[in-house]
Enzyme design. Structure first.
Site, PDB file in Angstrom:
ATOM      1  N   CYS A  13       0.873  -1.185   0.000  1.00  8.25           N
ATOM      2  CA  CYS A  13       0.000   0.000   0.000  1.00  8.25           C
ATOM      3  C   CYS A  13       0.908   1.232   0.000  1.00  8.25           C
ATOM      4  CB  CYS A  13      -0.974  -0.020   1.171  1.00  8.25           C
ATOM      5  SG  CYS A  13      -0.209   0.044   2.807  1.00  8.25           S
ATOM      6  N   ASN A  16       2.223   1.562   4.388  1.00  7.24           N
ATOM      7  CA  ASN A  16       2.549   0.302   5.070  1.00  7.24           C
ATOM      8  C   ASN A  16       2.248   0.361   6.573  1.00  7.24           C
ATOM      9  OD1 ASN A  16       5.423  -1.906   5.622  1.00  7.24           O
ATOM     10  ND2 ASN A  16       3.375  -2.467   5.074  1.00  7.24           N
ATOM     11  N   CYS A  18      -1.475   0.759   7.381  1.00  8.72           N
ATOM     12  CA  CYS A  18      -2.912   0.430   7.489  1.00  8.72           C
ATOM     13  C   CYS A  18      -3.269  -0.814   6.669  1.00  8.72           C
ATOM     14  CB  CYS A  18      -3.787   1.603   7.047  1.00  8.72           C
ATOM     15  SG  CYS A  18      -3.584   3.090   8.045  1.00  8.72           S
ATOM     16  N   ARG A  19      -3.391  -0.669   5.367  1.00  5.65           N
ATOM     17  CA  ARG A  19      -3.957  -1.749   4.543  1.00  5.65           C
ATOM     18  C   ARG A  19      -3.022  -2.945   4.370  1.00  5.65           C
ATOM     19  NH1 ARG A  19      -5.114   2.109  -0.348  1.00  5.65           N
ATOM     20  NH2 ARG A  19      -3.226   2.999   0.581  1.00  5.65           N
ATOM     21  N   SER A  20      -1.781  -2.693   3.948  1.00  2.00           N
ATOM     22  CA  SER A  20      -0.916  -3.856   3.656  1.00  2.00           C
ATOM     23  C   SER A  20      -0.461  -4.612   4.908  1.00  2.00           C
ATOM     24  CB  SER A  20       0.255  -3.490   2.744  1.00  2.00           C
ATOM     25  OG  SER A  20       1.113  -2.547   3.324  1.00  2.00           O
ATOM     26  N   ASP A 127      -8.174   3.868   1.111  1.00  4.23           N
ATOM     27  CA  ASP A 127      -7.208   4.270   2.128  1.00  4.23           C
ATOM     28  C   ASP A 127      -7.976   4.811   3.342  1.00  4.23           C
ATOM     29  OD1 ASP A 127      -5.258   5.406   3.647  1.00  4.23           O
ATOM     30  OD2 ASP A 127      -4.265   6.426   1.988  1.00  4.23           O
TER      31      ASP A 127
HETATM   32  P1  4NP Z   1      -1.836   2.853   4.084  1.00  2.00           P
HETATM   33  O1  4NP Z   1      -2.476   4.218   4.650  1.00  2.00           O
HETATM   34  O2  4NP Z   1      -1.285   3.180   2.714  1.00  2.00           O
HETATM   35  O3  4NP Z   1      -2.992   1.902   4.028  1.00  2.00           O
HETATM   36  O4  4NP Z   1      -0.765   2.467   5.077  1.00  2.00           O
HETATM   37  C1  4NP Z   1      -1.776   5.412   4.716  1.00  2.00           C
HETATM   38  C2  4NP Z   1      -0.970   5.663   5.806  1.00  2.00           C
HETATM   39  C3  4NP Z   1      -0.298   6.867   5.908  1.00  2.00           C
HETATM   40  C4  4NP Z   1      -0.440   7.821   4.913  1.00  2.00           C
HETATM   41  C5  4NP Z   1      -1.241   7.565   3.815  1.00  2.00           C
HETATM   42  C6  4NP Z   1      -1.896   6.361   3.716  1.00  2.00           C
HETATM   43  N1  4NP Z   1       0.211   9.078   5.032  1.00  2.00           N
HETATM   44  O5  4NP Z   1      -0.031   9.957   4.202  1.00  2.00           O
HETATM   45  O6  4NP Z   1       1.025   9.263   5.964  1.00  2.00           O
END
Ligand code: 4NP
Length: 157
Positions: A13, A16, A18-20, A127
């Site tokens: 993702c 790294n 939340c989703r992955s 997201d």
């Molecule tokens: P992820 O979510 O891609 O599912 O881990 C996010 C976590 C942090 C951010 C964006 C998406 N960020 O902008 O910091």
């Protein structure tokens, strides 16, 4: 069934956190429950570098734990060696998929994760980072069903 061979699976993702990491933890949980631990190597990574070394987002940790899955990963960024090391790389959304291809990941290894679930009504895992807690539960449900579909397909092959 595909017995001796180890399948190396990477979930990707943006951050790294939340989703992955959820996909990694849930997939591993299901692999263990099916007694397939020796058959898979599972990891996750982000295309971004903001959260390197961090545990998953507290909301993701709590959501997963409340539904019986402990997440233990630390965030890391995608590296070029991943494109050699892993057999399949699941992108959580189209932007992740595009970024992976731009970084040089082989087209045949990069899959849009939710395309693995024939019953999924969306093809991107949204997201949840900037939204509310309900978004984390939605992500859990989508990821849970896709991991299940991948393993069902694997067991039938
Ligand atoms: P992820 O979510 O891609 O599912 O881990 C996010 C976590 C942090 C951010 C964006 C998406 N960020 O902008 O910091």
């Amino acid at each position: 069934m595909n017995s001796a061979q180890v399948t190396r699976v990477l979930f990707v993702c943006l951050g790294n956190i939340c989703r992955s990491p959820l996909a990694e933890g849930l997939f591993r949980h299901k692999v263990e429950a099916r007694g397939l631990t020796e058959q898979f190597h599972v990891d996750s990574a982000g295309t971004g570098d903001w959260h390197i070394g961090h545990p998953p987002d507290e909301r993701m940790l709590e959501t997963a734990l409340g539904r019986g899955v402990q997440l233990t990963s630390r965030a890391r960024q995608v590296r070029k060696s991943d494109f050699v090391e892993f057999d399949v790389i699941y992108a959580m959304d189209r932007a992740n998929q595009r970024d992976l291809l731009e970084l040089g990941a082989p087209d045949e290894k990069v899959k849009l994760f939710l395309k693995s679930d024939p019953k999924a009504e969306v093809i991107e895992v949204p997201d949840p980072y900037f939204g509310g807690l309900e978004g984390f539960h939605e992500v859990f449900d989508l990821v849970d069903r896709a991991c299940e579909a991948i393993l069902e397909e694997y067991e039938q092959s």
